[in-house]
Design a protein around this motif. Structure first.
Motif, PDB file in Angstrom:
ATOM      1  N   PHE A 139      -4.237   4.602  -2.868  1.00 22.40           N
ATOM      2  CA  PHE A 139      -3.077   5.439  -2.530  1.00 22.40           C
ATOM      3  C   PHE A 139      -3.144   6.824  -3.169  1.00 22.40           C
TER       4      PHE A 139
ATOM      5  N   ASP B 107      -3.079  -0.192  -4.579  1.00 21.22           N
ATOM      6  CA  ASP B 107      -1.815  -0.902  -4.403  1.00 21.22           C
ATOM      7  C   ASP B 107      -2.013  -2.413  -4.593  1.00 21.22           C
ATOM      8  N   THR B 108      -0.995  -3.180  -4.267  1.00 25.11           N
ATOM      9  CA  THR B 108      -1.035  -4.627  -4.496  1.00 25.11           C
ATOM     10  C   THR B 108      -2.273  -5.275  -3.897  1.00 25.11           C
TER      11      THR B 108
ATOM     12  N   LEU C  22       1.652  -1.925  -7.932  1.00 23.66           N
ATOM     13  CA  LEU C  22       0.291  -1.396  -7.990  1.00 23.66           C
ATOM     14  C   LEU C  22      -0.567  -2.272  -8.902  1.00 23.66           C
ATOM     15  N   LYS C  23      -1.869  -2.198  -8.681  1.00 27.83           N
ATOM     16  CA  LYS C  23      -2.829  -2.883  -9.553  1.00 27.83           C
ATOM     17  C   LYS C  23      -3.620  -1.884 -10.398  1.00 27.83           C
TER      18      LYS C  23
ATOM     19  N   CYS D  58      -6.314   4.222  -8.316  1.00 27.27           N
ATOM     20  CA  CYS D  58      -4.944   4.116  -7.796  1.00 27.27           C
ATOM     21  C   CYS D  58      -4.952   3.163  -6.604  1.00 27.27           C
TER      22      CYS D  58
ATOM     23  N   GLY E  43      -3.616   2.700 -11.417  1.00 27.52           N
ATOM     24  CA  GLY E  43      -2.953   3.983 -11.227  1.00 27.52           C
ATOM     25  C   GLY E  43      -3.535   5.035 -12.135  1.00 27.52           C
TER      26      GLY E  43
END
Length: 397
Positions: free
Chosen positions: A45, A39-40, A361-362, A37, A364
């Motif tokens: 996260f 983010d950019t 997101l990248k 998980c 998850g």
């Protein structure tokens, strides 16, 4: 067409932007396994660990070590993930959980057989890279457990009431068609061939609908149509991924007719699933044109476009069908414009219908280190092969 230029684009994205993103941000150096998980910019996260994403990342770095470069960091990364999985990933019967806490405590029961499928792939590929016999044993034992469960994959976790609308789902036979080639080095050849026979028949006869030229997500046991939300469901991305799996099986058996059938089905899926207004491939559709029950039906997803690119390049390389090359160019343009993040690395996963980033997101719960690097690796290789073929033709003129 300058195949070498395209090959360089895909290779550079893989080596300079995608793999460094995961190597820097994903390994959990304290508890083992991987954070997915992200983010950019790669910040964690959420720390839950999803088994199939853990296994997919083990597979990715093992595969790249085996097929691309004997990079010790890649092998070290794969072992790092595998040891966490080996210690925490299974219940007492050998079924793989769906998710774990950061520390490795089970969070979600082993209801999802795809955890097992990707664990099988991961440990077989890592065995090839490392020679560790225990990894081979885990892969083989998990594969036979999948075969035992394949007719009722969710078992006691199924929500369906027995005996009313008993549908079979396309995902498992699709995955098994690829899985058996991934692990044939650890299986008896007779089992490999029998699994391939069943996979080709199920994918290309049972789920294939001759009237539409498409493959549905759910059918009755005999392959007949169910006029229900589930029975009308079409997932173009699954069709496209499955068709390049079938092309690989057909190539193994030197079956050009089957390759051509797979190409035609893939083209049908693209023509049916392409968003004529905004571009890109729609996620879910109803085969009768009704509103799908999935509220995310009109999103554009990373893996769908990555698999479509691989499918079209394989189709063109194996048949020379100009339609495949035309679609590749169209897919490449859309993907590089909308999914690829050249500033921070990796690809965005989820776009809205207009092609705008929906979730920043990248990685998850569902997106990890798998579809993008696999597609980039396969695409750059196919494009290089096509460049070599083109050079050979020109030299002989």
């Amino acid at each position: 067409m300058d195949f070498n230029r395209y090959s360089s684009i895909y290779l550079k994205n893989l080596v300079d932007e995608v793999l460094p993103f995961w190597l820097k941000n994903s390994p959990d150096k304290e508890y083992g396994g991987f954070f997915t998980c992200l983010d950019t910019e790669g910040r964690v996260f959420d720390t839950d660990k999803f088994i199939w994403l853990q296994a997919r990342q083990v597979w990715t770095f093992s595969m790249l070590y085996n097929q691309m470069e004997k990079n010790p960091l890649w092998l070290e990364t794969a072992i790092h993930g595998a040891e966490f999985l080996k210690k925490h990933g299974r219940d007492s019967a050998g079924n793989w959980y769906f998710s774990l806490s950061r520390e490795g405590a089970p969070l979600v029961q082993p209801y999802n057989i795809f955890s097992d499928c990707f664990a099988t792939m991961a440990f077989a590929q890592l065995y090839k890279a490392s020679g560790v016999e225990e990894y081979r044993e885990i892969s083989v034992n998990t594969f036979f457990n999948i075969l035992k469960r394949q007719d009722n994959p969710k078992g006691k976790f199924s929500k369906a009431f027995p005996g009313t609308r008993e549908l079979q789902n396309f995902s498992l036979p699709m995955i098994l068609s690829n899985l058996v080639l991934e692990i044939e080095h650890v299986l008896d050849p007779a089992i490999v061939e029998a699994t391939i026979d069943k996979g080709i028949h199920t994918v290309m006869e049972v789920f294939y609908q001759p009237d539409s030229g498409l493959i549905l997500e759910n059918v009755y046991a005999d392959g007949s149509f169910s006029d229900s939300f589930e029975g009308r469901l079409l997932n173009p991305g699954h069709v496209l991924e499955a068709m390049w799996f079938v092309m690989d099986l057909a190539t193994r058996r030197n079956d050009q007719k089957l390759i051509e059938k797979a190409v035609n089905i893939a083209i049908n899926a693209l023509e049916y699933g392409w968003d004529k207004e905004f571009g890109g491939i729609l996620y879910f559709l109803d085969i009768k044109g009704n509103p799908p029950q999935q509220l995310e039906w009109d999103q554009k997803l990373w893996w769908v476009h990555a698999e479509a690119i691989v499918c079209m390049l394989k189709g063109y390389e194996k048949t020379g069908d100009q339609r495949c090359l035309n679609w590749f160019k169209k897919l490449h343009e859309y993907t590089w414009k909308n999914f690829v993040d050249e500033d921070n690395g990796e690809w965005f996963g989820y776009l809205n219908r207009r092609g705008e980033v929906l979730l920043p997101l990248k990685g998850g719960k569902w997106k990890g280190c798998f579809h993008v690097p696999r597609a980039l690796f396969l695409a750059q290789g196919l494009l290089k092969t096509l460049a070599e073929k083109e050079d050979k033709v020109l030299s002989e003129m």
